[in-house]
Design an enzyme around this catalytic site. Structure first.
Site, short mmCIF file in Angstrom:
data_model
loop_
_atom_site.label_atom_id
_atom_site.label_comp_id
_atom_site.label_asym_id
_atom_site.label_seq_id
_atom_site.Cartn_x
_atom_site.Cartn_y
_atom_site.Cartn_z
N GLN A 524 1.96 3.04 3.30
CA GLN A 524 1.23 2.73 4.52
C GLN A 524 -0.28 2.72 4.30
O GLN A 524 -1.02 2.07 5.00
CB GLN A 524 1.55 3.77 5.61
CG GLN A 524 2.94 3.64 6.18
CD GLN A 524 3.33 4.86 6.97
OE1 GLN A 524 2.48 5.57 7.48
NE2 GLN A 524 4.61 5.12 7.06
N CYS A 525 -0.71 3.50 3.33
CA CYS A 525 -2.15 3.62 3.12
C CYS A 525 -2.62 2.63 2.08
O CYS A 525 -1.83 1.99 1.40
CB CYS A 525 -2.51 5.04 2.70
SG CYS A 525 -2.09 6.23 3.96
N THR A 526 -3.91 2.54 1.98
CA THR A 526 -4.51 1.60 1.05
C THR A 526 -4.39 2.15 -0.36
O THR A 526 -5.13 3.05 -0.74
CB THR A 526 -5.98 1.41 1.42
OG1 THR A 526 -6.03 1.04 2.79
CG2 THR A 526 -6.61 0.33 0.59
N VAL A 527 -3.43 1.63 -1.10
CA VAL A 527 -3.26 2.13 -2.46
C VAL A 527 -3.56 0.99 -3.42
O VAL A 527 -2.67 0.30 -3.90
CB VAL A 527 -1.83 2.67 -2.67
CG1 VAL A 527 -1.73 3.31 -4.05
CG2 VAL A 527 -1.50 3.69 -1.61
#
Ligand SMILES: [Zn+2]
Length: 668
Positions: A524-527
């Site tokens: 979900q996060c900016t990886v």
């Protein structure tokens, strides 16, 4: 030689900073007041055959301003509210009131400490702040004597001794003493300078020389400020009939010139002293550029307003690119383009900054999110304070930041959630109505802009913008990031006809689904590697800049070139190997984003709502509509016929993230 002594006018020289300060004070302080504003001007001795003007700068409003080697002159600005009142302004009265002030200073003895008080000036002006045009008229009033002063002799040059003595005296006077007395110099007596007030103590008055810091560059005509000295002091106060005046010019800073300084012997008409108290005339209104008596005007539109200066500076950067590197570059093509940025995250921030670098002003952000604590370090338009109190809406915060960077930016933010396939909206519900309204808003936004950047972090959120850009004939550019890979792609457009290039979805064989379902935190996060967004964003804007230079613009073939170089269809980059590939693919006839059937369904205004409702609620509907379902079935059959091992079937599966592209590019 007997001829009337002529004086060289002291030309005024208000610089840009003077007007800028005046405009600022007018707006913030004086407003409609027409009360005289006290100011100071400065002049110096003429140097190297250049007359010194009366210099007015922003520092003129600071009455304590003094400069080494410059004579300070007090004056006032009368800032009128209309151009009309400038025409009817009582100039004679203003000139005479200056003369009266000088008379008072002479009467009170104030002039002795500061002989600069023998001259004053008045600037009457009108500031047209919309056009940044200033109309102004400057007067350095002098008494018009009943009879002229007579020039008896003019001797060019002065001795080194007297010049040195004068400078030693002058440098200690802080610019308040343009006149003083020089005695001696005969035989073994060295030259001695005394204050102008010590005339009465001089024994041999006929030998007294008055030193004068002369702004005039003309040998035969002393500078204007001498005129009041001769009338007020030499004639009225001293009752002298003849005065010797050493007009000092500068050789260089800190030295009076032995060659260009001039000694004048002047007969002062005795009757001028008797005029005192009678009605006297003041002269000294400056001539305008045409040589007539009248106001001057100066238009500072391009230099005065700091915002305009920022704008001009930015344009200049682009122009320099033309002057130096690419004479044919049409910088307006990008700078005048209206850019719609879907997504105000890492990519949106980076893309907008590079667009600004290309002079782009009209930038609209669309984003539904708020600035989170994790954002500022990667998203260049945000800062810590934007995250407080729940976070500012990203689109607006980004737009505001662009204006801070460049006040002329025409940036705005729209808080909006892009409707997406696989994100159900129940018919008849409030959400359904809102979603349809959002579609209309987005449609209008796309229509109103020239270039659409697809910078959102999910695959399905790119679907509607892809369709809208194609429908409205706008250049669409997608940027998508994997952990260490990126894709920059310009979408094909209808003008390319048979040779239309593909869109973001053309390589997919699955309709977009809700990819945020069942995601783990890292998904979900900016990886992504932190540098990736900047690289991809820069490439996206540079791709657009190149495309816009091509005569066909967005319809240019990917094999063509513009004056900036290539106009590839897509660029894939791999940060692990630091490699980049230019790839091209044609539009796919069964594409869920850009195929004829999808386009036609949207174009049908009557059926549009039903079509969209089905797409949002049943994402597989797009596959049916475009024939993908059928295609997949055939592919399956073909594969079975080829007896491919069963685990390879997953290549065409739509489980998981929903398509192979998605595996790489679902996360921003
Ligand atoms: Zn497509």
């Amino acid at each position: 030689m007997t001829e009337s002594l002529r004086f060289l006018e002291l030309a005024s020289a208000p610089d840009v900073s003077f007007w800028a300060r005046l405009a600022e004070l007018k707006l913030n302080e004086y407003k409609l007041s027409e009360d005289p504003i006290p100011v100071v001007g400065h002049y110096r001795a003429s140097a190297n055959n250049f007359a010194s003007p009366l210099i007015l700068t922003s520092a003129s409003f600071d009455l304590e301003t003094t400069y080494e080697n410059q004579i300070r002159m007090e004056g006032e600005v009368v800032l009128l509210n209309t151009l009309e009142s400038m025409k009817t302004f009582e100039r004679k009265k203003a000139g005479l009131s200056c003369i009266e002030r000088i008379d008072e200073d002479v009467g009170s003895g104030a002039w002795v400490e500061a002989s600069s008080k023998l001259n004053r000036f008045v600037v009457v002006c009108f500031a047209d702040l919309k056009q940044y045009t200033f109309y102004y008229w400057v007067c350095v009033p002098a008494v018009k004597a009943a009879s002229p002063m007579i020039s008896k002799t003019v001797e060019e040059g002065a001795g080194q001794d007297v010049c040195t003595a004068c400078y030693e005296y002058y440098k200690g006077t802080k610019g308040r003493t343009p006149f003083w007395i020089v005695e001696g110099g005969g035989g073994d007596t060295p030259f001695r300078c005394r204050g102008i007030g010590e005339y009465d103590r001089c024994e041999k008055k006929e030998e007294v020389i008055v030193a004068f810091v002369d702004p005039s560059d003309a040998t035969g005509s002393p500078g204007w400020p001498l005129r009041n000295f001769l009338w007020f002091v030499a004639s009225s106060l001293w009752g002298a009939k003849t005065v010797r005046v050493l007009c000092l010019k500068e050789e260089k800073l800190g030295r009076f010139s032995t060659t260009s300084s001039v000694l004048h012997t002047v007969d002062v008409p005795p009757e001028s002293g008797e005029d005192k108290g009678k009605t006297i005339a003041a002269v000294g209104w400056e001539h305008n550029a045409k040589g007539g008596l009248g106001p001057r005007s100066v238009n500072l539109a391009s230099t005065l307003d700091p915002k305009q200066r920022a704008s001009a500076a930015m344009d200049l950067n682009l122009k320099l690119m033309r002057w130096r590197a690419l004479p044919e570059l049409q910088v307006d093509r990008l700078s005048k383009s209206k850019c719609l940025l879907l997504g105000a995250g890492t990519l949106g921030c980076a893309v907008s900054r590079i667009l600004q670098g290309w002079g782009c002003r009209k930038i609209t952000f669309v984003d539904s999110g708020k600035v989170a604590f994790s954002n500022p370090v990667r998203q260049s338009l945000f800062e810590f304070t934007d995250c407080l109190e729940g976070g500012k809406p990203k689109a607006q915060a980004a737009a505001d930041a662009l204006k801070k960077i460049f006040p002329d930016a025409d940036s705005s933010g729209v808080q909006l959630t892009i409707p997406m396939p696989g994100h159900p909206v129940k018919e008849g519900s409030k959400l359904h109505r809102q979603t349809m309204e959002t579609v209309s808003s987005l449609d209008a936004l796309v229509k109103d802009h020239d270039i659409v950047f697809l910078l959102t972090d999910t695959r399905e959120s790119r679907w509607l913008p892809t369709l809208l850009s194609l429908a409205h004939g706008k250049l669409a550019v997608s940027v998508a990031l994997g952990f260490d890979t990126f894709l920059v792609m310009r979408h094909g457009c209808l003008a390319q006809g048979e040779k239309r290039l593909g869109c973001y979805f053309c390589n997919d064989v699955a309709a977009p689904l809700n990819s945020t379902k069942n995601r783990t935190l890292d998904q979900q996060c900016t990886v992504v590697r932190p540098g990736l967004a900047s690289i991809a964003s820069a490439l996206a804007v540079e791709l657009v800049s190149s495309i816009l230079q091509h005569p066909m613009k967005g319809a240019a073939s990917d094999e063509d070139e513009s004056i900036l170089g290539g106009v590839p269809h897509s660029i894939r980059g791999f940060l692990d190997s630091f490699e980049q590939l230019k790839l091209s693919s044609p539009a796919f006839g069964n594409c869920v984003g850009c195929s004829e059937r999808v386009l036609a369904s949207y174009a049908d205004e009557k059926g549009r709502e039903a079509f969209l409702t089905r797409v949002f609620n049943e994402p597989e509907y797009l596959e049916e509509l475009t024939g993908l379902t059928e295609l997949k079935r055939k592919a399956q059959e073909a594969l079975e016929g080829m007896e491919i091992e069963s685990d390879e079937d997953d290549t065409f599966g739509d489980g998981g993230g929903g398509g192979d592209d998605d595996d790489d590019f679902q996360i921003l």
